[in-house]
Design a protein around this motif. Structure first.
Motif, PDB file in Angstrom:
ATOM      1  N   CYS A 137      -4.349   9.601  -4.334  1.00  0.00           N
ATOM      2  CA  CYS A 137      -4.214  11.070  -4.445  1.00  0.00           C
ATOM      3  C   CYS A 137      -2.786  11.584  -4.237  1.00  0.00           C
ATOM      4  N   THR A 138      -2.037  10.996  -3.316  1.00  0.00           N
ATOM      5  CA  THR A 138      -0.694  11.543  -3.046  1.00  0.00           C
ATOM      6  C   THR A 138       0.260  11.324  -4.228  1.00  0.00           C
ATOM      7  N   PRO A 139       0.386  10.093  -4.742  1.00  0.00           N
ATOM      8  CA  PRO A 139       1.249   9.939  -5.923  1.00  0.00           C
ATOM      9  C   PRO A 139       0.744  10.722  -7.131  1.00  0.00           C
ATOM     10  N   GLY A 162      10.243   4.090  -0.367  1.00  0.00           N
ATOM     11  CA  GLY A 162       8.948   3.712   0.226  1.00  0.00           C
ATOM     12  C   GLY A 162       8.185   2.835  -0.754  1.00  0.00           C
ATOM     13  N   ARG A 163       7.513   1.805  -0.234  1.00  0.00           N
ATOM     14  CA  ARG A 163       6.812   0.854  -1.113  1.00  0.00           C
ATOM     15  C   ARG A 163       5.401   0.554  -0.615  1.00  0.00           C
ATOM     16  N   SER A 164       4.805   1.498   0.138  1.00  0.00           N
ATOM     17  CA  SER A 164       3.452   1.249   0.647  1.00  0.00           C
ATOM     18  C   SER A 164       2.450   1.277  -0.506  1.00  0.00           C
ATOM     19  N   THR A 165       1.304   0.614  -0.277  1.00  0.00           N
ATOM     20  CA  THR A 165       0.263   0.625  -1.323  1.00  0.00           C
ATOM     21  C   THR A 165      -0.422   1.989  -1.391  1.00  0.00           C
ATOM     22  N   ALA A 187      13.082   1.924  -3.490  1.00  0.00           N
ATOM     23  CA  ALA A 187      13.948   1.635  -2.340  1.00  0.00           C
ATOM     24  C   ALA A 187      13.084   1.520  -1.085  1.00  0.00           C
ATOM     25  N   HIS A 188      13.594   0.833  -0.079  1.00  0.00           N
ATOM     26  CA  HIS A 188      12.818   0.620   1.156  1.00  0.00           C
ATOM     27  C   HIS A 188      13.773   0.374   2.312  1.00  0.00           C
ATOM     28  N   SER A 189      13.240  -0.074   3.432  1.00  0.00           N
ATOM     29  CA  SER A 189      14.089  -0.143   4.628  1.00  0.00           C
ATOM     30  C   SER A 189      15.168  -1.227   4.527  1.00  0.00           C
ATOM     31  N   ARG A 190      15.050  -2.121   3.584  1.00  0.00           N
ATOM     32  CA  ARG A 190      16.078  -3.163   3.423  1.00  0.00           C
ATOM     33  C   ARG A 190      17.071  -2.836   2.298  1.00  0.00           C
ATOM     34  N   ALA A 207       9.211   8.932   0.571  1.00  0.00           N
ATOM     35  CA  ALA A 207       7.917   8.678   1.224  1.00  0.00           C
ATOM     36  C   ALA A 207       8.107   7.640   2.314  1.00  0.00           C
ATOM     37  N   THR A 208       8.851   8.033   3.361  1.00  0.00           N
ATOM     38  CA  THR A 208       9.165   7.065   4.416  1.00  0.00           C
ATOM     39  C   THR A 208       8.581   7.427   5.775  1.00  0.00           C
ATOM     40  N   GLY A 209       8.487   8.717   6.072  1.00  0.00           N
ATOM     41  CA  GLY A 209       8.117   9.125   7.427  1.00  0.00           C
ATOM     42  C   GLY A 209       9.327   9.186   8.353  1.00  0.00           C
ATOM     43  N   MET A 210      10.534   9.117   7.789  1.00  0.00           N
ATOM     44  CA  MET A 210      11.758   9.273   8.586  1.00  0.00           C
ATOM     45  C   MET A 210      12.213  10.732   8.480  1.00  0.00           C
ATOM     46  N   ASP A 227       9.327  15.667  -1.550  1.00  0.00           N
ATOM     47  CA  ASP A 227       9.205  15.228  -0.158  1.00  0.00           C
ATOM     48  C   ASP A 227       7.743  14.874   0.143  1.00  0.00           C
ATOM     49  N   VAL A 228       7.490  13.614   0.396  1.00  0.00           N
ATOM     50  CA  VAL A 228       6.124  13.188   0.727  1.00  0.00           C
ATOM     51  C   VAL A 228       5.963  12.979   2.236  1.00  0.00           C
ATOM     52  N   GLY A 229       7.024  12.596   2.892  1.00  0.00           N
ATOM     53  CA  GLY A 229       6.943  12.225   4.310  1.00  0.00           C
ATOM     54  C   GLY A 229       6.448  13.350   5.200  1.00  0.00           C
ATOM     55  N   ILE A 230       5.681  12.972   6.196  1.00  0.00           N
ATOM     56  CA  ILE A 230       5.199  13.960   7.177  1.00  0.00           C
ATOM     57  C   ILE A 230       5.480  13.398   8.570  1.00  0.00           C
ATOM     58  N   SER A 231       6.256  14.116   9.357  1.00  0.00           N
ATOM     59  CA  SER A 231       6.502  13.710  10.746  1.00  0.00           C
ATOM     60  C   SER A 231       6.335  14.938  11.625  1.00  0.00           C
ATOM     61  N   GLY A 259       4.078  21.511   0.107  1.00  0.00           N
ATOM     62  CA  GLY A 259       4.435  20.841  -1.146  1.00  0.00           C
ATOM     63  C   GLY A 259       3.410  19.779  -1.522  1.00  0.00           C
ATOM     64  N   THR A 260       3.704  18.547  -1.135  1.00  0.00           N
ATOM     65  CA  THR A 260       2.841  17.433  -1.553  1.00  0.00           C
ATOM     66  C   THR A 260       1.520  17.366  -0.769  1.00  0.00           C
ATOM     67  N   GLY A 261       1.497  17.904   0.448  1.00  0.00           N
ATOM     68  CA  GLY A 261       0.266  17.840   1.259  1.00  0.00           C
ATOM     69  C   GLY A 261      -0.925  18.490   0.577  1.00  0.00           C
ATOM     70  N   MET A 263      -1.337  19.112  -2.467  1.00  0.00           N
ATOM     71  CA  MET A 263      -1.640  18.414  -3.717  1.00  0.00           C
ATOM     72  C   MET A 263      -2.466  17.159  -3.487  1.00  0.00           C
ATOM     73  N   THR A 264      -2.280  16.514  -2.326  1.00  0.00           N
ATOM     74  CA  THR A 264      -3.071  15.312  -2.030  1.00  0.00           C
ATOM     75  C   THR A 264      -4.560  15.673  -1.995  1.00  0.00           C
ATOM     76  N   VAL A 265      -4.893  16.769  -1.335  1.00  0.00           N
ATOM     77  CA  VAL A 265      -6.310  17.173  -1.262  1.00  0.00           C
ATOM     78  C   VAL A 265      -6.775  17.682  -2.630  1.00  0.00           C
TER      79      VAL A 265
HETATM   80  P1  NDP Z   1       4.358   3.460   5.454  1.00  0.00           P
HETATM   81  O1  NDP Z   1       4.859   3.419   6.861  1.00  0.00           O
HETATM   82  O2  NDP Z   1       3.258   2.558   5.049  1.00  0.00           O
HETATM   83  O3  NDP Z   1       5.598   3.166   4.470  1.00  0.00           O
HETATM   84  C1  NDP Z   1       6.832   3.742   4.685  1.00  0.00           C
HETATM   85  C2  NDP Z   1       7.814   3.181   3.688  1.00  0.00           C
HETATM   86  O4  NDP Z   1       9.079   3.751   3.932  1.00  0.00           O
HETATM   87  C3  NDP Z   1       7.992   1.660   3.785  1.00  0.00           C
HETATM   88  O5  NDP Z   1       8.031   1.089   2.495  1.00  0.00           O
HETATM   89  C4  NDP Z   1       9.332   1.505   4.491  1.00  0.00           C
HETATM   90  O6  NDP Z   1      10.071   0.382   4.091  1.00  0.00           O
HETATM   91  C5  NDP Z   1      10.056   2.751   4.033  1.00  0.00           C
HETATM   92  N1  NDP Z   1      11.041   3.148   5.016  1.00  0.00           N
HETATM   93  C6  NDP Z   1      10.875   3.384   6.334  1.00  0.00           C
HETATM   94  N2  NDP Z   1      12.053   3.710   6.915  1.00  0.00           N
HETATM   95  C7  NDP Z   1      12.971   3.681   5.933  1.00  0.00           C
HETATM   96  C8  NDP Z   1      14.375   3.894   5.905  1.00  0.00           C
HETATM   97  N3  NDP Z   1      15.057   4.211   7.006  1.00  0.00           N
HETATM   98  N4  NDP Z   1      15.013   3.766   4.731  1.00  0.00           N
HETATM   99  C9  NDP Z   1      14.344   3.426   3.605  1.00  0.00           C
HETATM  100  N5  NDP Z   1      13.012   3.201   3.576  1.00  0.00           N
HETATM  101  C10 NDP Z   1      12.346   3.303   4.730  1.00  0.00           C
HETATM  102  O7  NDP Z   1       4.011   4.969   5.189  1.00  0.00           O
HETATM  103  P2  NDP Z   1       3.136   5.635   3.970  1.00  0.00           P
HETATM  104  O8  NDP Z   1       3.696   5.154   2.676  1.00  0.00           O
HETATM  105  O9  NDP Z   1       1.710   5.500   4.248  1.00  0.00           O
HETATM  106  O10 NDP Z   1       3.536   7.154   4.186  1.00  0.00           O
HETATM  107  C11 NDP Z   1       4.870   7.578   4.038  1.00  0.00           C
HETATM  108  C12 NDP Z   1       5.018   8.967   4.585  1.00  0.00           C
HETATM  109  O11 NDP Z   1       4.226   9.848   3.779  1.00  0.00           O
HETATM  110  C13 NDP Z   1       4.506   9.161   6.010  1.00  0.00           C
HETATM  111  O12 NDP Z   1       5.325  10.099   6.662  1.00  0.00           O
HETATM  112  C14 NDP Z   1       3.120   9.721   5.835  1.00  0.00           C
HETATM  113  O13 NDP Z   1       2.725  10.515   6.938  1.00  0.00           O
HETATM  114  C15 NDP Z   1       3.344  10.571   4.620  1.00  0.00           C
HETATM  115  N6  NDP Z   1       2.149  10.883   3.831  1.00  0.00           N
HETATM  116  C16 NDP Z   1       2.112  12.106   3.274  1.00  0.00           C
HETATM  117  C17 NDP Z   1       1.059  12.484   2.497  1.00  0.00           C
HETATM  118  C18 NDP Z   1       1.086  13.821   1.861  1.00  0.00           C
HETATM  119  O14 NDP Z   1       0.037  14.272   1.441  1.00  0.00           O
HETATM  120  N7  NDP Z   1       2.235  14.447   1.761  1.00  0.00           N
HETATM  121  C19 NDP Z   1      -0.084  11.597   2.274  1.00  0.00           C
HETATM  122  C20 NDP Z   1       0.111  10.269   2.807  1.00  0.00           C
HETATM  123  C21 NDP Z   1       1.187   9.945   3.568  1.00  0.00           C
HETATM  124  P3  NDP Z   1       9.570  -1.141   4.389  1.00  0.00           P
HETATM  125  O15 NDP Z   1       8.489  -1.401   3.396  1.00  0.00           O
HETATM  126  O16 NDP Z   1      10.797  -1.952   4.146  1.00  0.00           O
HETATM  127  O17 NDP Z   1       9.090  -1.148   5.806  1.00  0.00           O
END
Ligand code: NDP
Length: 288
Positions: A137-139, A162-165, A187-190, A207-210, A227-231, A259-261, A263-265
């Motif tokens: 739903c989010t993507p 971000g590269r989460s499934t 791109a991702h943390s490495r 989509a990192t959560g940072m 912006d997908v991240g939520i902190s 924004g994206t929140g 839309m996910t629902v």
């Molecule tokens: P995950 O923790 O599973 O994945 C986070 C990804 O971000 C990983 O691939 C990680 O890299 C990468 N990452 C973390 N830190 C950095 C950095 N400093 N630089 C580059 N890449 C980094 O989280 P999710 O994918 O499940 O969720 C991502 C965010 O989206 C969260 O904040 C979550 O709360 C939010 N979210 C928002 C939704 C919405 O509706 N807006 C719905 C679902 C999630 P690596 O793989 O190398 O560890």
């Protein structure tokens, strides 16, 4: 002047379209089922919001609540019952579930037609193969925002951080799909020189959560920033993007929240309606 990509507006338009179609539908009523295990506060709120929006769309919905002490067999039985119930068209297992339980094994019991969260191996496999199915739903919500605001994707450079499934990987797959046709970097943390990599993007999706990691040094002139991240910082919800900092450079940005929140629902409702049409009328879901 930066364009604010308003997820509430897009969600409401989307749900209104679905509600209009559902209202004139002659078949059985659409039904979304959620399964909640335990008493996690935020999960209860998320599930309630999903049911509220399902009601707005004119759907029935069921919420099955299992105690935190539920066994794997109880959870699996519950999912299997819903899977075999012809009156249920979409199933969502709310995460997180208690750590003693195996989420993957439970979710694998959701049939692909009812997998409205798009999280099963079968749904992700279909997404990769370009076969009909439900996208996460989010993507999907991000794609719908881009489409709603007529943001061109074909031939554009997209960078997904971000590269989460759940988010990053399906996002990248959706963006490169035929019909969307972006050229995608994950791109991702490495990733080295992250800001420089992101600065190549016409469309940048974080989509990192940072919190507020994406600042002006990440953004090319006139880029679109999602912006997908939520902190939670100091009791406030903040995204991965420093909205103020990038607003002077980007052409369009999603706010967080708003924004994206939403839309996910909204896309859960879209997927449930698609699931219904798939199961009752044989119409396969068409993502793009
Ligand atoms: P995950 O923790 O599973 O994945 C986070 C990804 O971000 C990983 O691939 C990680 O890299 C990468 N990452 C973390 N830190 C950095 C950095 N400093 N630089 C580059 N890449 C980094 O989280 P999710 O994918 O499940 O969720 C991502 C965010 O989206 C969260 O904040 C979550 O709360 C939010 N979210 C928002 C939704 C919405 O509706 N807006 C719905 C679902 C999630 P690596 O793989 O190398 O560890």
């Amino acid at each position: 002047m930066v364009l604010r990509l308003d997820g509430v507006v897009v969600r409401d338009a989307m749900v209104a379209r679905i509600a209009a179609a559902a209202a004139v539908n002659k078949g059985p009523r659409v039904c979304l089922a959620t399964v909640l295990v335990g008493d996690d506060g935020p999960s209860q709120i998320y599930v309630r919001n999903k049911h509220k929006l399902a009601e707005t769309a004119g759907f029935d919905s069921r919420n099955v609540v299992l105690p935190a002490s539920a066994s794997q067999a109880q959870l699996d039985d519950c999912i299997s019952d819903l899977a075999h119930d012809p009156g249920v068209h979409g199933i969502l297992l709310q995460s997180p579930i208690p750590s003693e339980l195996d989420f993957e094994s439970a979710v694998s019991l959701v049939p692909v037609e009812k997998d409205v969260d798009g999280l099963t191996v079968a749904s992700l496999g279909r997404l990769v193969r370009g076969l009909p199915g439900h996208a996460s739903c989010t993507p999907l919500g991000v794609l719908r925002i881009l489409q709603h605001y007529n943001i061109a994707t074909s031939g554009k450079r997209a960078v997904v951080i971000g590269r989460s499934t759940l988010v990053g990987l399906p996002m990248a797959i959706l963006l490169q799909r035929k019909g969307v046709d972006a050229t995608v970097t994950i791109a991702h943390s490495r990733t080295q020189d992250l800001a420089q990599v992101c600065k190549q993007a016409d469309i940048l999706i974080a989509a990192t959560g940072m919190p507020r990691m994406v600042n002006s040094s990440f953004v090319k002139d006139s880029a679109v920033v999602i912006d997908v991240g939520i902190s939670r910082v100091d009791e406030r919800i903040v995204g991965d993007v420093d909205y103020e900092a990038v607003s002077g450079i980007a052409s369009a940005v999603t706010p967080m929240p708003g924004g994206t929140g939403p839309m996910t629902v909204g896309c859960l409702i879209e997927n449930t309606w698609a699931a219904y049409l798939w199961q009752t009328q044989g119409h396969e879901p068409d993502i793009v």
